[in-house]
Write a protein that holds these residues in place. Structure first.
Motif, PDB file in Angstrom:
ATOM      1  N   ARG A 163     -12.933 -20.053  98.580  1.00 42.00           N
ATOM      2  CA  ARG A 163     -14.296 -20.847  98.305  1.00 42.00           C
ATOM      3  C   ARG A 163     -15.172 -20.108  97.389  1.00 42.00           C
ATOM      4  NH1 ARG A 163     -15.398 -22.010 103.167  1.00 42.00           N
ATOM      5  NH2 ARG A 163     -16.875 -20.311 103.879  1.00 42.00           N
ATOM      6  N   LEU A 164     -15.324 -18.913  97.306  1.00 36.07           N
ATOM      7  CA  LEU A 164     -16.051 -18.145  96.485  1.00 36.07           C
ATOM      8  C   LEU A 164     -15.446 -17.759  95.197  1.00 36.07           C
ATOM      9  CD1 LEU A 164     -17.508 -15.604  99.059  1.00 36.07           C
ATOM     10  CD2 LEU A 164     -18.554 -17.437  98.022  1.00 36.07           C
ATOM     11  N   ARG A 219      -9.893 -18.702 103.507  1.00 38.74           N
ATOM     12  CA  ARG A 219     -10.787 -19.653 103.050  1.00 38.74           C
ATOM     13  C   ARG A 219     -12.037 -19.391 102.338  1.00 38.74           C
ATOM     14  NH1 ARG A 219      -8.444 -21.800 107.858  1.00 38.74           N
ATOM     15  NH2 ARG A 219     -10.310 -21.229 109.067  1.00 38.74           N
ATOM     16  N   ILE A 220     -12.755 -18.111 102.963  1.00 33.27           N
ATOM     17  CA  ILE A 220     -14.109 -17.729 102.515  1.00 33.27           C
ATOM     18  C   ILE A 220     -13.767 -17.167 100.842  1.00 33.27           C
ATOM     19  CG2 ILE A 220     -15.734 -15.753 102.395  1.00 33.27           C
ATOM     20  CD1 ILE A 220     -15.537 -16.057 105.435  1.00 33.27           C
ATOM     21  N   TYR A 221     -12.620 -16.406 100.862  1.00 33.36           N
ATOM     22  CA  TYR A 221     -12.314 -15.798  99.530  1.00 33.36           C
ATOM     23  C   TYR A 221     -12.114 -17.049  98.466  1.00 33.36           C
ATOM     24  CZ  TYR A 221     -11.198 -11.891 102.522  1.00 33.36           C
ATOM     25  OH  TYR A 221     -11.481 -10.744 103.434  1.00 33.36           O
ATOM     26  N   VAL A 241     -19.288 -10.942 102.104  1.00 29.11           N
ATOM     27  CA  VAL A 241     -18.445 -10.992 100.668  1.00 29.11           C
ATOM     28  C   VAL A 241     -19.208 -11.342  99.494  1.00 29.11           C
ATOM     29  CG1 VAL A 241     -16.481 -12.202  99.679  1.00 29.11           C
ATOM     30  CG2 VAL A 241     -16.457 -11.652 101.930  1.00 29.11           C
ATOM     31  N   ARG A 242     -20.240 -12.122  99.591  1.00 21.97           N
ATOM     32  CA  ARG A 242     -21.085 -12.437  98.462  1.00 21.97           C
ATOM     33  C   ARG A 242     -21.842 -11.041  97.945  1.00 21.97           C
ATOM     34  NH1 ARG A 242     -22.025 -17.765  97.035  1.00 21.97           N
ATOM     35  NH2 ARG A 242     -21.321 -19.221  98.525  1.00 21.97           N
ATOM     36  N   GLU A 301     -19.045 -14.889 105.013  1.00 22.76           N
ATOM     37  CA  GLU A 301     -19.383 -15.175 103.646  1.00 22.76           C
ATOM     38  C   GLU A 301     -20.588 -14.310 103.033  1.00 22.76           C
ATOM     39  OE1 GLU A 301     -20.316 -19.122 101.046  1.00 22.76           O
ATOM     40  OE2 GLU A 301     -19.041 -19.394 102.925  1.00 22.76           O
ATOM     41  N   GLY A 357     -21.479 -17.954 108.884  1.00 18.59           N
ATOM     42  CA  GLY A 357     -21.902 -17.449 107.580  1.00 18.59           C
ATOM     43  C   GLY A 357     -21.903 -15.895 107.337  1.00 18.59           C
TER      44      GLY A 357
END
Length: 168
Positions: A139-140, A135-137, A106-107, A103, A100
């Motif tokens: 998902r956000l 996938r992170i981008y 990025v958050r 992510e 995590g």
């Protein structure tokens, strides 16, 4: 695991530079391996921190990774336009992946963009093979912007960086 996101400290610059460089090398993201001139840019965290905000993810005293947040088209921006912040050089140590940290970094950039006056969008560039990051981008809430894809070194390679944006 308690991941904490905060500004990088000068004493951490060298270690973060090494984490970033190794992440890019181990993932095969540098055209010329150890001789790639971008490797020096990745390692030079002090230079990045002087021109943008470098954030780190930590778990206790362990450095997990980092990212460069460029608010409103600062000098470290590659593709940001007026009213856009840019995320650059996201990297997580291979031993810390899947926990995590990426992510969370990025958050934290998204939160900083929202707090930046006049910022309406966050943009970033990514290599085609960075599937975990994509996938992170996605998902956000980031969406692909193929019209902004670009080649950072057209005279040396045929790498096309994929671009994403998140409207705030």
């Amino acid at each position: 695991m308690d991941i904490v996101i905060r500004r990088a400290r000068p004493a951490e610059y060298e270690a973060l530079g090494e984490i970033t460089a190794q992440a890019y090398l181990q993932d095969g993201l540098l055209d010329f391996g150890e001789s790639d001139e971008y490797l020096g840019v990745l390692k030079d965290v002090a230079r990045r921190a002087a021109a943008a905000e470098v954030l780190v993810a930590t778990d206790g005293d362990k450095l997990l990774g980092g990212v460069t947040f460029v608010p409103s088209g600062g000098p470290m921006a590659d593709i940001a336009r007026s009213g856009e912040a840019e995320i650059r050089m996201l990297a997580v140590d291979h031993t810390a992946r899947g926990r995590g940290a990426g992510e969370a970094l990025v958050r934290a950039c998204i939160d900083r963009a929202r707090a930046t006056e006049g910022c309406v969008r966050v943009v970033l560039s990514s290599q085609r093979t960075m599937h975990s990051a994509h996938r992170i981008y996605e998902r956000l809430g980031f969406v692909r912007t193929p019209d902004r894809d670009w080649n950072p070194i057209p005279h040396l390679s045929d790498i096309t960086l994929l671009t994403y944006e998140l409207t705030l």
